[in-house]
Design an enzyme around this catalytic site. Structure first.
Site, PDB file in Angstrom:
ATOM      1  N   HIS A  86     -17.944   5.256   5.195  1.00  0.00           N
ATOM      2  CA  HIS A  86     -18.602   6.139   6.161  1.00  0.00           C
ATOM      3  C   HIS A  86     -17.540   6.904   6.938  1.00  0.00           C
ATOM      4  O   HIS A  86     -16.587   6.316   7.431  1.00  0.00           O
ATOM      5  CB  HIS A  86     -19.462   5.316   7.141  1.00  0.00           C
ATOM      6  N   ASP A 165     -33.111   4.208  15.694  1.00  0.00           N
ATOM      7  CA  ASP A 165     -31.957   5.094  15.875  1.00  0.00           C
ATOM      8  C   ASP A 165     -32.412   6.523  16.150  1.00  0.00           C
ATOM      9  O   ASP A 165     -31.815   7.215  16.966  1.00  0.00           O
ATOM     10  CB  ASP A 165     -31.052   5.058  14.639  1.00  0.00           C
ATOM     11  N   ARG A 172     -30.451  10.096  23.635  1.00  0.00           N
ATOM     12  CA  ARG A 172     -29.018  10.219  23.968  1.00  0.00           C
ATOM     13  C   ARG A 172     -28.598  11.679  23.988  1.00  0.00           C
ATOM     14  O   ARG A 172     -27.820  12.110  24.832  1.00  0.00           O
ATOM     15  CB  ARG A 172     -28.177   9.455  22.936  1.00  0.00           C
ATOM     16  N   SER A 187     -25.515   2.492  16.260  1.00  0.00           N
ATOM     17  CA  SER A 187     -26.207   3.540  15.507  1.00  0.00           C
ATOM     18  C   SER A 187     -25.668   3.604  14.069  1.00  0.00           C
ATOM     19  O   SER A 187     -26.425   3.619  13.101  1.00  0.00           O
ATOM     20  CB  SER A 187     -25.999   4.878  16.231  1.00  0.00           C
ATOM     21  N   LYS A 191     -27.589   1.708  10.374  1.00  0.00           N
ATOM     22  CA  LYS A 191     -27.994   2.510   9.210  1.00  0.00           C
ATOM     23  C   LYS A 191     -27.271   2.041   7.951  1.00  0.00           C
ATOM     24  O   LYS A 191     -27.848   1.958   6.872  1.00  0.00           O
ATOM     25  CB  LYS A 191     -27.722   3.991   9.485  1.00  0.00           C
TER      26      LYS A 191
HETATM   27  N1  URA Z   1     -23.056   9.155  14.082  1.00  0.00           N
HETATM   28  C1  URA Z   1     -24.124   8.317  14.127  1.00  0.00           C
HETATM   29  O1  URA Z   1     -24.712   8.002  13.093  1.00  0.00           O
HETATM   30  N2  URA Z   1     -24.518   7.857  15.322  1.00  0.00           N
HETATM   31  C2  URA Z   1     -23.901   8.174  16.477  1.00  0.00           C
HETATM   32  O2  URA Z   1     -24.296   7.709  17.508  1.00  0.00           O
HETATM   33  C3  URA Z   1     -22.801   9.054  16.428  1.00  0.00           C
HETATM   34  C4  URA Z   1     -22.389   9.525  15.207  1.00  0.00           C
END
Ligand code: URA
Length: 447
Positions: A86, A165, A172, A187, A191
Site C-alpha cells: 500500500h 471508514d 474527517r 483507516s 481496508k
Molecule cells: N488514506 C486512507 O485510506 N485513509 C486515510 O485516512 C488517509 C489516507
C-alpha cells in the site's frame, strides 16, 4: 453494558486525555453507522482524538471495529501466502502496476484493493482503467477468480467493505481531522485487512509530493502502521521513500500504465528511480511471504525475475482476466495521447536541478488526469512525458517535456505550472547528481 454508555462521556474521556476501552470504541463506531450517535458527537470525538491521539491498544481496537463494520473478502480455498503493498500516495507512482505481476510470479498472492486519484496524487485504479476494456473486479467472486488465475487481482473499496471508514472519512474531511496519525492508521489498516492480506508492505511517501512532508511525520505514520498491524497479528514492513520528484518519466493514467509496461519489458534505462522503489518493496514482499530471507536476497531474485520476461506476460494475462484487451493496449503504447500538445523547452543550457512533484501533480489535475472531488471523472490519455529528469543535461531550446491535454486552456494552464516546477541550473552552477542518494529513506520492520 452498552445500554449505560453515553457518547458525551466517551467524548469527555478522550478530550481529557483518557484511554478508551474496546466497548467504548465499539459504541461510537456502531452508533455512527446506525445513527444512534449523531454526526456532531462523532465529529467532536474525532477532534478529541486529533488532539489527544490514541494508544496502540485503542488503535488496534478501532481498526478491529472498523473491519467488523462490513464484509471481508473471503480468500479461503486459495493457496497463499497473501501479501499486499500500500502506498500513501505520490506523483507518477505506478509501482503497484509493476510490482504486483512481479511478486505474483513467485507464487505469492497479491490481493490489491486500491484507490482512485484525489488531489495532486494519482490512483492505481484510474491508471488500470485507462487500459482499453480493463475493469476493476466488481465483486468478491470476480476478485477470487482473477486472483486464482493470475496471482494478483485489482479491486476498489466497495460499499460493503469497511463502511465505517466511509462515514468517518467524510466527517474527517469536513472537520479538519484527516491529518491524524491514529485515524489514518485505522483507516488504512482496516481496508487492507478486510481484503484478506496477511502481510503488508507499506510505501510511506515523504516529501513535497506526499501527504507526509517531513521525515519525522512519515516515520511516525510508518511506526504507527507497523505497531498496530503487528498487534493485530500481521507482518508489516513500512518503507519510507522520497517523493520530492515524480517517479519515472511519465505522469497521467494511460501514460503510467504504458511506462509500467515498458519497465516490465526491460526498458528501465532512465527510470532507475522508479525501479529502485519497486524492487525494494517487492523484495520486502518476498521476505514477508517467506520467499527470501533478506531484502538483499529478495532484490536479487526480483531482478532475475524481471529479466526473465515472465512478469510482463503476467501483466498481460491480468489485463485479459480483468476484461481488458492486451493487444489494443500494446498497440496504444506511444500513440494513445490526448490531442492538444504543448512542449516545455529549456530556457538555457545546463542541467535539470529539480522537478517539483507537487506542482507536477497539480498540472496533471489541471489536465484532467486527477480529481478535485471524488465525483469528478478523469481523462485517460492526458498527462506529461518528461524527456529530461533531475541531473540530466539540456541545451537551450531543447524539449524538457511534452504534455497532452483535452482543451487549449487546460494545456496552457498546465504548461505554466510546469514552467515553475522545472528548475535548470547553468553548467557553471553546482548541481546534484542524478541519484544523489537512495530514494529509500528508512525502513520499519515488524515481521
Ligand atoms: N488514506 C486512507 O485510506 N485513509 C486515510 O485516512 C488517509 C489516507
Amino acid at each position: 453494558m452498552l445500554w449505560s454508555m453515553r457518547a458525551v462521556d466517551i467524548i469527555r474521556k478522550k478530550r481529557d486525555g483518557g484511554e478508551l476501552n474496546a466497548e467504548e470504541i465499539r459504541f461510537l463506531i456502531r452508533g455512527c453507522l446506525d445513527g444512534s450517535v449523531p454526526d456532531y458527537q462523532v465529529a467532536a470525538w474525532l477532534m478529541a482524538v486529533y488532539f489527544r491521539g490514541m494508544s496502540d491498544q485503542e488503535m488496534g481496537d478501532l481498526t478491529k471495529e472498523m473491519i467488523e463494520s462490513g464484509d471481508r473478502i473471503d480468500l479461503s480455498g486459495i493457496p497463499g501466502p497473501f501479501v499486499d503493498k500500500h502506498s500513501t500516495g505520490g506523483v507518477g507512482d505506478k509501482v503497484s502496476l509493476i510490482l504486483a505481476p512481479l511478486v505474483a510470479c513467485f507464487g505469492i498472492k497479491v490481493p490489491m484493493m486500491s484507490g482512485r486519484s484525489l488531489g495532486h496524487t494519482g490512483g492505481t485504479l484510474d491508471k488500470l482503467e485507462a487500459i482499453p476494456g480493463y475493469r476493476i473486479a466488481r465483486d468478491p467472486e470476480e476478485f477470487r477468480r482473477v486472483l486464482l488465475q493470475t496471482g494478483y487481482a485489482m479491486t476498489g473499496q466497495s460499499e460493503r467493505i469497511v463502511p465505517a471508514d466511509r462515514v468517518l472519512y467524510a466527517l474527517r474531511d469536513v472537520t479538519a481531522t484527516v491529518e491524524s496519525i491514529p485515524l489514518i492508521t485505522a483507516s488504512i489498516l482496516s481496508k487492507k485487512f478486510a481484503e484478506g492480506a496477511e502481510s503488508l508492505v507499506f510505501d510511506v511517501k515523504c516529501g513535497d509530493g506526499a501527504f507526509m512532508k517531513t521525515l519525522a511525520d512519515a516515520e511516525e505514520l510508518a511506526k504507527s502502521l507497523a505497531r498496530t498491524g503487528k498487534k493485530l497479528g500481521r507482518k508489516i514492513v513500512a518503507v519510507i521513500t522520497d517523493m520530492n520528484e515524480p517517479l519515472g518519466r511519465m505522469v497521467g493514467n494511460f501514460l503510467e500504465a504504458e511506462e509500467s509496461a515498458l519497465c516490465l519489458r526491460g526498458e528501465t534505462r532512465g527510470r532507475e528511480d522508479l525501479m529502485e522503489v519497486t524492487l525494494r518493496l517487492s523484495a520486502w514482499m518476498l521476505v514477508a511471504g517467506g520467499m527470501a530471507k533478506t531484502p538483499e536476497e529478495g532484490m536479487e531474485r526480483c531482478q532475475k525475475m524481471m529479466e526473465s520476461g515472465k512478469p510482463y506476460q503476467r501483466f498481460l494475462a491480468n489485463i485479459e482476466a480483468q476484461g481488458g484487451d492486451p493487444k489494443a493496449f500494446e498497440q496504444g503504447i506511444g500513440t494513445l495521447r490526448a490531442p492538444i500538445r504543448r512542449t516545455l523547452k529549456a530556457s538555457k543550457d545546463g542541467r535539470i536541478q529539480r522537478i517539483e512533484a507537487y506542482k507536477t501533480g497539480l498540472a496533471t489535475v489541471v489536465l484532467g488526469a486527477g480529481r478535485n472531488k471524488t465525483t469528478d471523472s478523469v481523462y485517460p490519455y492526458v498527462g506529461i512525458h518528461f524527456f529530461r529528469k533531475k541531473g540530466e543535461s539540456v541545451q537551450e531550446g531543447e524539449p524538457i517535456l511534452e504534455l497532452y491535454g483535452e482543451t487549449d486552456p487546460s494545456a496552457n494552464e498546465a504548461l505554466s505550472i510546469l514552467r515553475q516546477a522545472v528548475h535548470i541550473a547553468s553548467n557553471s552552477e553546482e548541481t546534484s547528481p542524478l541519484h544523489p542518494r537512495s530514494l529509500v529513506l528508512k525502513e520499519i520492520v515488524a515481521l
